[in-house]
Design a protein around this motif. Structure first.
Motif, PDB file in Angstrom:
ATOM      1  N   ALA A   1       0.844  -1.196   0.000  1.00 22.78           N
ATOM      2  CA  ALA A   1       0.000   0.000   0.000  1.00 22.78           C
ATOM      3  C   ALA A   1       0.878   1.244   0.000  1.00 22.78           C
ATOM      4  N   VAL A   2       0.271   2.356  -0.414  1.00 21.93           N
ATOM      5  CA  VAL A   2       0.942   3.657  -0.330  1.00 21.93           C
ATOM      6  C   VAL A   2       0.206   4.521   0.690  1.00 21.93           C
TER       7      VAL A   2
ATOM      8  N   LEU B   1       4.007  -0.955   3.823  1.00 22.74           N
ATOM      9  CA  LEU B   1       3.518   0.410   3.719  1.00 22.74           C
ATOM     10  C   LEU B   1       4.613   1.273   3.092  1.00 22.74           C
ATOM     11  N   HIS B   2       4.370   1.774   1.899  1.00 21.56           N
ATOM     12  CA  HIS B   2       5.299   2.688   1.234  1.00 21.56           C
ATOM     13  C   HIS B   2       4.857   4.113   1.569  1.00 21.56           C
ATOM     14  N   ILE B   3       5.712   4.828   2.297  1.00 23.54           N
ATOM     15  CA  ILE B   3       5.314   6.089   2.923  1.00 23.54           C
ATOM     16  C   ILE B   3       5.969   7.270   2.208  1.00 23.54           C
ATOM     17  N   PHE B   4       5.129   8.263   1.898  1.00 17.55           N
ATOM     18  CA  PHE B   4       5.573   9.503   1.268  1.00 17.55           C
ATOM     19  C   PHE B   4       5.138  10.692   2.137  1.00 17.55           C
ATOM     20  N   ASP B   5       5.844  11.798   1.991  1.00 16.90           N
ATOM     21  CA  ASP B   5       5.435  13.078   2.583  1.00 16.90           C
ATOM     22  C   ASP B   5       5.278  14.090   1.458  1.00 16.90           C
TER      23      ASP B   5
ATOM     24  N   MET C   1       0.925   5.726  -6.009  1.00 18.30           N
ATOM     25  CA  MET C   1       0.932   6.972  -5.255  1.00 18.30           C
ATOM     26  C   MET C   1       0.298   8.102  -6.062  1.00 18.30           C
ATOM     27  N   MET C   2       0.629   8.178  -7.351  1.00 18.22           N
ATOM     28  CA  MET C   2       0.062   9.225  -8.197  1.00 18.22           C
ATOM     29  C   MET C   2      -1.447   9.036  -8.373  1.00 18.22           C
ATOM     30  N   ARG C   3      -1.861   7.793  -8.599  1.00 13.80           N
ATOM     31  CA  ARG C   3      -3.298   7.532  -8.784  1.00 13.80           C
ATOM     32  C   ARG C   3      -4.085   7.834  -7.512  1.00 13.80           C
TER      33      ARG C   3
ATOM     34  N   LYS D   1     -12.617   6.079  10.698  1.00 15.40           N
ATOM     35  CA  LYS D   1     -11.344   6.294  11.381  1.00 15.40           C
ATOM     36  C   LYS D   1     -10.557   7.426  10.699  1.00 15.40           C
ATOM     37  N   LEU D   2      -9.653   8.033  11.469  1.00 18.89           N
ATOM     38  CA  LEU D   2      -8.757   9.027  10.889  1.00 18.89           C
ATOM     39  C   LEU D   2      -7.676   8.335  10.089  1.00 18.89           C
ATOM     40  N   ASP D   3      -7.231   9.007   9.023  1.00 20.28           N
ATOM     41  CA  ASP D   3      -6.297   8.411   8.073  1.00 20.28           C
ATOM     42  C   ASP D   3      -5.289   9.477   7.647  1.00 20.28           C
ATOM     43  N   ASN D   4      -4.284   9.047   6.912  1.00 23.53           N
ATOM     44  CA  ASN D   4      -3.370  10.009   6.312  1.00 23.53           C
ATOM     45  C   ASN D   4      -4.091  10.793   5.220  1.00 23.53           C
ATOM     46  N   LEU D   5      -3.409  11.773   4.655  1.00 21.57           N
ATOM     47  CA  LEU D   5      -3.985  12.501   3.533  1.00 21.57           C
ATOM     48  C   LEU D   5      -4.415  11.538   2.440  1.00 21.57           C
ATOM     49  N   VAL D   6      -3.573  10.521   2.198  1.00 22.37           N
ATOM     50  CA  VAL D   6      -3.851   9.505   1.187  1.00 22.37           C
ATOM     51  C   VAL D   6      -3.403   8.160   1.718  1.00 22.37           C
ATOM     52  N   GLY D   7      -4.206   7.127   1.481  1.00 24.75           N
ATOM     53  CA  GLY D   7      -3.818   5.768   1.807  1.00 24.75           C
ATOM     54  C   GLY D   7      -4.595   4.802   0.936  1.00 24.75           C
ATOM     55  N   GLY D   8      -3.881   3.887   0.264  1.00 29.98           N
ATOM     56  CA  GLY D   8      -4.582   2.953  -0.605  1.00 29.98           C
ATOM     57  C   GLY D   8      -3.690   1.825  -1.071  1.00 29.98           C
ATOM     58  N   GLY D   9      -4.323   0.730  -1.454  1.00 31.83           N
ATOM     59  CA  GLY D   9      -3.591  -0.442  -1.903  1.00 31.83           C
ATOM     60  C   GLY D   9      -2.997  -0.262  -3.289  1.00 31.83           C
ATOM     61  N   ILE D  10      -1.930  -1.014  -3.545  1.00 32.34           N
ATOM     62  CA  ILE D  10      -1.263  -1.012  -4.844  1.00 32.34           C
ATOM     63  C   ILE D  10      -1.871  -2.122  -5.686  1.00 32.34           C
ATOM     64  N   ALA D  11      -2.516  -1.760  -6.762  1.00 35.89           N
ATOM     65  CA  ALA D  11      -3.242  -2.722  -7.594  1.00 35.89           C
ATOM     66  C   ALA D  11      -2.281  -3.596  -8.386  1.00 35.89           C
ATOM     67  N   SER D  12      -2.819  -4.712  -8.849  1.00 37.07           N
ATOM     68  CA  SER D  12      -2.035  -5.622  -9.681  1.00 37.07           C
ATOM     69  C   SER D  12      -1.471  -4.885 -10.894  1.00 37.07           C
TER      70      SER D  12
END
Length: 297
Positions: free
Chosen positions: A131-132, A219-223, A180-182, A161-172
């Protein structure tokens, strides 16, 4: 130009409270889980319930040995097709909810994709997903605040629940960067130009027992720092609202357990990388142990 910064470091008591929260949230006893080996490759971990279901329902060759449950198929495509059919049957029988109609890649230790499978089947089988997460930071006059999302009440996992600005699974078939861009556009309405300023913070293994089985995810984490006046806007209905929090407000919400677990990890990792946590504290040690450089492929 001076880079924006947080107003203070975390106090010893705040660090202790976060450490206790993380220890409770990420419980895993290896002795409670049996390895799942697919075509001889160890890829999953099973609790007793799903171990018995696989022994009972797997249609092809299998062998239960002391070091785990071995499932065999003719090749990886055959393995994927049979697991997909089995997961569909389990879902239709009401054994687990949250069917997504989305495919994740099952990968080996070299990160090579072997086959694709419905994402909601990963937890029952204890398979490793990816996930990203993007920490959104607001630059307000040189001081940083945090853009925090509240998950939709209709989400299958951790609604409200509270979450980061963006959080989502990496599709096949997706790379980390593509996901991350999507997700950055779908969840926060961020442009390509804004997302290209993101800083990659590395990857962490999130692992904990959940009601459906085992959550195992890189978890691939970006700022990303958004300039003053820029507000995120959800595009896909998966975020109920965004709130710009001070450090004090975010810490209170983290300690009170208002964040989903993976978002908590991504947020505290970011605080650690910004130097807000003492390097000698057990919290810093926990993050250093679980962090890998990762890659964007």
């Amino acid at each position: 130009m001076v880079s924006p910064a947080f107003s203070r470091r975390l106090s010893p008591s705040e660090q202790d409270a976060l450490w206790q929260k993380i220890k409770v949230s990420f419980l895993f006893e290896a002795a409670d889980w049996q390895p799942l080996l697919l075509n001889g490759v160890p890829l999953g971990l099973l609790n007793p319930k799903w171990y018995q279901k696989l022994v009972q329902d797997w249609p092809l060759r299998q062998e239960a040995l002391s070091d785990g449950l071995y499932l065999q198929a003719d090749d990886w495509a055959d393995m994927g097709q049979n697991l997909q059919s089995l997961a569909q049957a389990w879902h239709e029988a009401g054994l687990f909810r949250g069917w997504r109609g989305e495919m994740f890649d099952v990968r080996n230790d070299a990160a090579e994709p072997l086959f694709a499978l419905e994402r909601s089947a990963f937890r029952p089988l204890g398979l490793l997903s990816r996930a990203v997460h993007i920490n959104g930071l607001a630059d307000e006059g040189g001081r940083l605040k945090l853009w925090i999302g509240r998950r939709s009440p209709n989400k299958a996992v951790d609604p409200n629940k509270l979450d980061n600005l963006v959080g989502g699974g990496i599709a096949s078939g997706e790379t980390v960067w593509q996901a991350m861009m999507r997700e950055g556009w779908e969840e926060a309405g961020l442009s390509q130009a804004q997302l290209e300023t993101s800083v990659y913070g590395g990857q962490y293994l999130s692992m904990r027992a959940v009601a459906r089985g085992l959550h195992r995810e890189w978890l691939h984490i970006f700022d990303v720092v958004l300039p003053e006046g820029v507000r995120p806007e959800n595009q896909d209905g998966e975020v109920a609202e965004f709130v710009c929090m001070t450090l004090d407000e975010a810490l209170e919400a983290l300690i009170d357990g208002l964040f989903m677990n993976d978002a908590m990890v991504a947020t505290v990792d970011m605080l650690h990388r910004y130097g807000l946590i003492d390097e000698a504290h057990p919290l810093s040690h926990w993050f250093r142990l679980r962090k890998q450089a990762g890659g964007l492929g």
